[in-house]
Design a protein around this motif. Structure first.
Motif, PDB file in Angstrom:
ATOM      1  N   TRP A   1       0.695  -1.252  -0.046  1.00 52.28           N
ATOM      2  CA  TRP A   1      -0.038  -0.006   0.055  1.00 52.28           C
ATOM      3  C   TRP A   1       0.816   1.389   0.125  1.00 52.28           C
ATOM      4  O   TRP A   1       0.543   2.278  -0.656  1.00 52.28           O
ATOM      5  N   LYS A   2       1.947   1.220   0.491  1.00 51.75           N
ATOM      6  CA  LYS A   2       2.771   2.576   0.746  1.00 51.75           C
ATOM      7  C   LYS A   2       3.264   3.087  -0.655  1.00 51.75           C
ATOM      8  O   LYS A   2       3.475   4.022  -0.904  1.00 51.75           O
ATOM      9  N   HIS A   3       3.643   1.837  -1.265  1.00 48.58           N
ATOM     10  CA  HIS A   3       4.137   1.938  -2.696  1.00 48.58           C
ATOM     11  C   HIS A   3       3.108   2.641  -3.723  1.00 48.58           C
ATOM     12  O   HIS A   3       3.114   3.589  -4.591  1.00 48.58           O
ATOM     13  N   LEU A   4       1.820   1.932  -3.543  1.00 47.52           N
ATOM     14  CA  LEU A   4       0.854   2.390  -4.381  1.00 47.52           C
ATOM     15  C   LEU A   4       0.175   3.970  -4.014  1.00 47.52           C
ATOM     16  O   LEU A   4      -0.101   4.621  -4.924  1.00 47.52           O
ATOM     17  N   LYS A   5       0.173   3.965  -2.910  1.00 42.98           N
ATOM     18  CA  LYS A   5      -0.210   5.413  -2.377  1.00 42.98           C
ATOM     19  C   LYS A   5       0.623   6.574  -2.978  1.00 42.98           C
ATOM     20  O   LYS A   5       0.406   7.506  -3.379  1.00 42.98           O
ATOM     21  N   LYS A   6       1.915   6.157  -2.817  1.00 45.05           N
ATOM     22  CA  LYS A   6       3.003   7.025  -3.118  1.00 45.05           C
ATOM     23  C   LYS A   6       2.720   7.433  -4.956  1.00 45.05           C
ATOM     24  O   LYS A   6       3.121   8.449  -5.293  1.00 45.05           O
ATOM     25  N   LEU A   7       2.500   6.404  -5.497  1.00 44.21           N
ATOM     26  CA  LEU A   7       2.496   6.284  -6.918  1.00 44.21           C
ATOM     27  C   LEU A   7       1.193   7.239  -7.397  1.00 44.21           C
ATOM     28  O   LEU A   7       1.072   7.997  -8.114  1.00 44.21           O
ATOM     29  N   VAL A   8       0.160   6.983  -6.652  1.00 37.35           N
ATOM     30  CA  VAL A   8      -1.060   7.720  -6.767  1.00 37.35           C
ATOM     31  C   VAL A   8      -0.913   9.227  -6.617  1.00 37.35           C
ATOM     32  O   VAL A   8      -1.245  10.190  -7.439  1.00 37.35           O
ATOM     33  N   ARG A   9      -0.268   9.449  -5.658  1.00 34.67           N
ATOM     34  CA  ARG A   9      -0.071  11.014  -5.210  1.00 34.67           C
ATOM     35  C   ARG A   9       1.063  11.556  -6.397  1.00 34.67           C
ATOM     36  O   ARG A   9       0.770  12.869  -6.758  1.00 34.67           O
ATOM     37  N   PHE A  10       2.065  10.850  -6.882  1.00 30.67           N
ATOM     38  CA  PHE A  10       2.874  11.459  -7.907  1.00 30.67           C
ATOM     39  C   PHE A  10       2.170  11.675  -9.207  1.00 30.67           C
ATOM     40  O   PHE A  10       2.124  12.775  -9.666  1.00 30.67           O
ATOM     41  N   VAL A  11       1.200  10.598  -9.501  1.00 29.65           N
ATOM     42  CA  VAL A  11       0.272  10.945 -10.529  1.00 29.65           C
ATOM     43  C   VAL A  11      -0.770  11.953 -10.583  1.00 29.65           C
ATOM     44  O   VAL A  11      -0.814  13.072 -11.315  1.00 29.65           O
TER      45      VAL A  11
END
Length: 230
Positions: free
Chosen positions: A114-124
């Motif tokens: 989840w921490k990696h996915l959340k970081k990705l979505v924030r970047f997008v």
């Protein structure tokens, strides 16, 4: 009204799927969006590729075991005779979509932490705004977590191939349906439309199926063949 057409893994009649060249080709055509698949490398960088493994020089290599630098140095084996085909960095895919006005349709592969996915979505979100992007996945949990964490601003589609009992999950979390074309019925379509949710069908490469889905009133089609001019 015609369904909006999405280029499946870019337009890869000439170039290997999910490569920069396939995305650029799709960006020059009359598509609403460009779909891709994303994976994390060993050193936690996102790349676009469909399978868990990369085939290069006749050998298979798992993405999770390779660094970004290692992957970017590989030439991808392919049937299109696409010379020097290489993996496309996720950032390059986003840039192509943004500059061409195509909507990124991003399939979350496997089950990232989840921490990696959340970081990705924030970047997008920072790069082009969540209103302009769609996230899709077969796995229910990442989509549910995204809905609970980012609310209505994140657009989600639940990929379903045949497990129709998952339709209720999609409606519960107010996610659009992304369903295999042969599975969709008018009853299913109407249930989602009554909830104010939209329906995409994949992978629509047969013209008879395309016309059938148009007549039914689906909202999107994902295709290797058809753009808005079909």
């Amino acid at each position: 009204m015609k369904p909006l057409a999405i280029a499946h893994r870019g337009y890869h009649q000439k170039y290997f799927e999910n490569t920069k060249e396939a995305f650029i080709a799709a960006s020059k055509m009359d598509f609403y969006g460009i779909e891709t698949d994303i994976h994390l490398t060993k050193d936690l960088k996102w790349i676009t590729h469909h399978n868990d493994d990369i085939i290069s020089g006749g050998k298979n290599y798992f993405i999770k075991d390779l660094t970004y630098e290692q992957i970017m140095s590989m030439h991808l084996d392919n049937e299109q005779n696409h010379e020097n085909a290489t993996v496309c960095p996720f950032e390059d895919y986003l840039k192509i979509c943004k500059e061409s006005g195509k909507r990124p349709i991003i399939e979350i592969k496997n089950s990232p932490k989840w921490k990696h996915l959340k970081k990705l979505v924030r970047f997008v979100d920072e790069y082009m705004g969540l209103d302009n992007v769609t996230f899709i996945a077969f796995y229910p949990w990442p989509l549910g977590k995204l809905r609970l964490s980012f609310g209505k601003k994140v657009h989600l589609q639940h990929l379903i191939e045949k497990h129709t009992e998952l339709f209720g999950y999609a409606r519960k979390f107010k996610m659009d349906l992304d369903v295999k074309d042969e599975v969709l019925t008018e009853e299913i379509l109407n249930k989602f439309h009554k909830k104010g949710l939209k329906v995409n069908c994949w992978t629509v490469d047969d013209e008879n199926m395309l016309r059938k889905l148009e007549a039914m009133g689906v909202d999107y089609i994902t295709s290797n063949v058809f753009d808005q001019n079909a």
